[in-house]
Design an enzyme around this catalytic site. Sequence first.
Site, mmCIF file in Angstrom:
data_model
loop_
_atom_site.group_PDB
_atom_site.id
_atom_site.type_symbol
_atom_site.label_atom_id
_atom_site.label_comp_id
_atom_site.label_asym_id
_atom_site.label_seq_id
_atom_site.Cartn_x
_atom_site.Cartn_y
_atom_site.Cartn_z
ATOM 1 N N PHE A 65 0.844 -1.201 0.000
ATOM 2 C CA PHE A 65 0.000 0.000 0.000
ATOM 3 C C PHE A 65 0.872 1.241 0.000
ATOM 4 C CE2 PHE A 65 -4.356 -1.472 0.768
ATOM 5 C CZ PHE A 65 -4.099 -2.830 0.881
ATOM 6 N N VAL A 156 5.346 -0.719 2.941
ATOM 7 C CA VAL A 156 6.044 -0.134 1.794
ATOM 8 C C VAL A 156 7.306 0.650 2.184
ATOM 9 C CG1 VAL A 156 4.814 2.098 1.711
ATOM 10 C CG2 VAL A 156 5.631 1.036 -0.417
ATOM 11 N N GLU A 247 -2.190 -4.846 13.432
ATOM 12 C CA GLU A 247 -1.171 -5.773 13.933
ATOM 13 C C GLU A 247 -1.699 -6.537 15.151
ATOM 14 O OE1 GLU A 247 3.345 -5.041 14.041
ATOM 15 O OE2 GLU A 247 2.740 -4.624 16.108
HETATM 16 C C1 UD2 Z 1 3.759 -0.982 12.180
HETATM 17 C C2 UD2 Z 1 3.677 -2.234 11.319
HETATM 18 C C3 UD2 Z 1 2.545 -2.062 10.298
HETATM 19 C C4 UD2 Z 1 1.229 -1.798 10.990
HETATM 20 C C5 UD2 Z 1 1.369 -0.606 11.941
HETATM 21 C C6 UD2 Z 1 0.107 -0.469 12.775
HETATM 22 C C7 UD2 Z 1 5.801 -3.365 10.809
HETATM 23 C C8 UD2 Z 1 7.100 -3.227 10.130
HETATM 24 N N1 UD2 Z 1 4.947 -2.354 10.624
HETATM 25 O O1 UD2 Z 1 4.194 0.021 11.257
HETATM 26 O O2 UD2 Z 1 2.428 -3.204 9.478
HETATM 27 O O3 UD2 Z 1 0.816 -2.948 11.678
HETATM 28 O O4 UD2 Z 1 2.499 -0.753 12.828
HETATM 29 O O5 UD2 Z 1 0.329 0.369 13.858
HETATM 30 O O6 UD2 Z 1 5.524 -4.364 11.427
HETATM 31 N N2 UD2 Z 1 0.427 3.576 4.801
HETATM 32 C C9 UD2 Z 1 0.263 4.367 3.660
HETATM 33 N N3 UD2 Z 1 0.009 5.702 3.800
HETATM 34 C C10 UD2 Z 1 -0.081 6.312 5.015
HETATM 35 C C11 UD2 Z 1 0.097 5.520 6.172
HETATM 36 C C12 UD2 Z 1 0.358 4.150 6.046
HETATM 37 O O7 UD2 Z 1 0.347 3.880 2.542
HETATM 38 O O8 UD2 Z 1 -0.307 7.536 5.052
HETATM 39 C C13 UD2 Z 1 0.656 2.123 4.640
HETATM 40 C C14 UD2 Z 1 2.079 1.835 4.165
HETATM 41 O O9 UD2 Z 1 2.063 0.701 3.350
HETATM 42 C C15 UD2 Z 1 2.806 1.583 5.479
HETATM 43 C C16 UD2 Z 1 1.721 0.832 6.272
HETATM 44 O O10 UD2 Z 1 0.495 1.455 5.888
HETATM 45 O O11 UD2 Z 1 3.983 0.827 5.272
HETATM 46 C C17 UD2 Z 1 1.875 0.858 7.789
HETATM 47 O O12 UD2 Z 1 2.025 2.185 8.252
HETATM 48 P P1 UD2 Z 1 3.379 2.663 8.924
HETATM 49 O O13 UD2 Z 1 4.528 2.036 8.198
HETATM 50 O O14 UD2 Z 1 3.382 4.132 9.048
HETATM 51 O O15 UD2 Z 1 3.225 2.046 10.365
HETATM 52 P P2 UD2 Z 1 4.392 1.560 11.388
HETATM 53 O O16 UD2 Z 1 5.735 1.929 10.856
HETATM 54 O O17 UD2 Z 1 4.038 2.015 12.766
#
Ligand code: UD2
Length: 297
Positions: A65, A156, A247
Amino acid sequence: LHLQLPPYFLLLHCDSKEHCLSHRRTDVLMMTPWFAPIVWEGTYNSEILNEEFRQRNVTVGLTVFAIKKYVVFLQKFLETAEMYFMVGHRVNYYVFTDRPEEVPKVALKDGRNVVVLKVQNYSRWQEISMRRMEMISYFSQKQFINEVNYLVSVDVDMRFNDEVGVEILSNLFGTLHPGFYASRRQSFTYERRSASQACVPRDEGDFYYAGGFFGGTVKEVYKLTKKCHEAIMLDKAKGIEAIWQEESHLNKYFVYHKPTKILSPEYLWDDNIGRPQILKKRRFLAVPKNHAAIRNK
Ligand code: UD2
């Protein structure tokens, strides 16, 4: 006393042949108590596995995504996937985005395609992250079931840094979260509020899985994503959001539907955690991001 040795006795001792049981690790857990392998470098032979999956002419769908500003991660993500993801196999990249015109054109090898799926965005990043479950389940039954054998769902904001191949494939697989692979159950960050569908009781749960890497056959991924989406909607109706969004729901699902294979944190690493000895490969790495700047409009 003369012993008639069965033929497998020889097999167990044929050190000269590369293939024979030479892949072993003693420093990590290689098998769950329900007999699901845990994939670490040095526990499998990719030659044998590649041959098996090539014979079946398997096609793998990689869902990713890139909503709003997250499109900036696509270039490196796709370029490095071409170098390391399922090399020699058929791959469909399913890019879910609200900005199709900003999806970069990346040179692809034979048998590999980028399929852009236009979807809506949401204002909160938590909602974007959670809605992945809904969108994957919807497209699984509508499209993916006719196009691929397995689905792999990843974040992503990542880059491939070493081989990620058919050794990961199985009916249903999850990945050990890099922050908790060595932790005890008590410190897993499961949702604990009983009002949430994602709640896991203190005396249950095997591992803490990462939201950023899971997969399986299209049928199993459909079942998982549908169930998680329904649970998220039930929570929403009660005005509750699980501590780590989808998650948390994924972790709940895996407590009661045990994965048939588990990926070690080699498959989802963040260099901020360091480089422990047991980590022989860092296959898929977090790309540093400025949360405040990238998550909001
Ligand atoms: C963690 C988890 C993620 C998710 C999230 C929930 C890992 C490495 N990552 O990531 O899978 O469970 O926690 O809290 O385990 N996205 C968009 N646009 C946006 C926001 C998000 O495309 O504006 C998509 C994108 O693919 C991104 C994913 O959603 O990689 C998860 O969001 P994140 O990476 O900001 O979340 P993170 O790093 O806290």
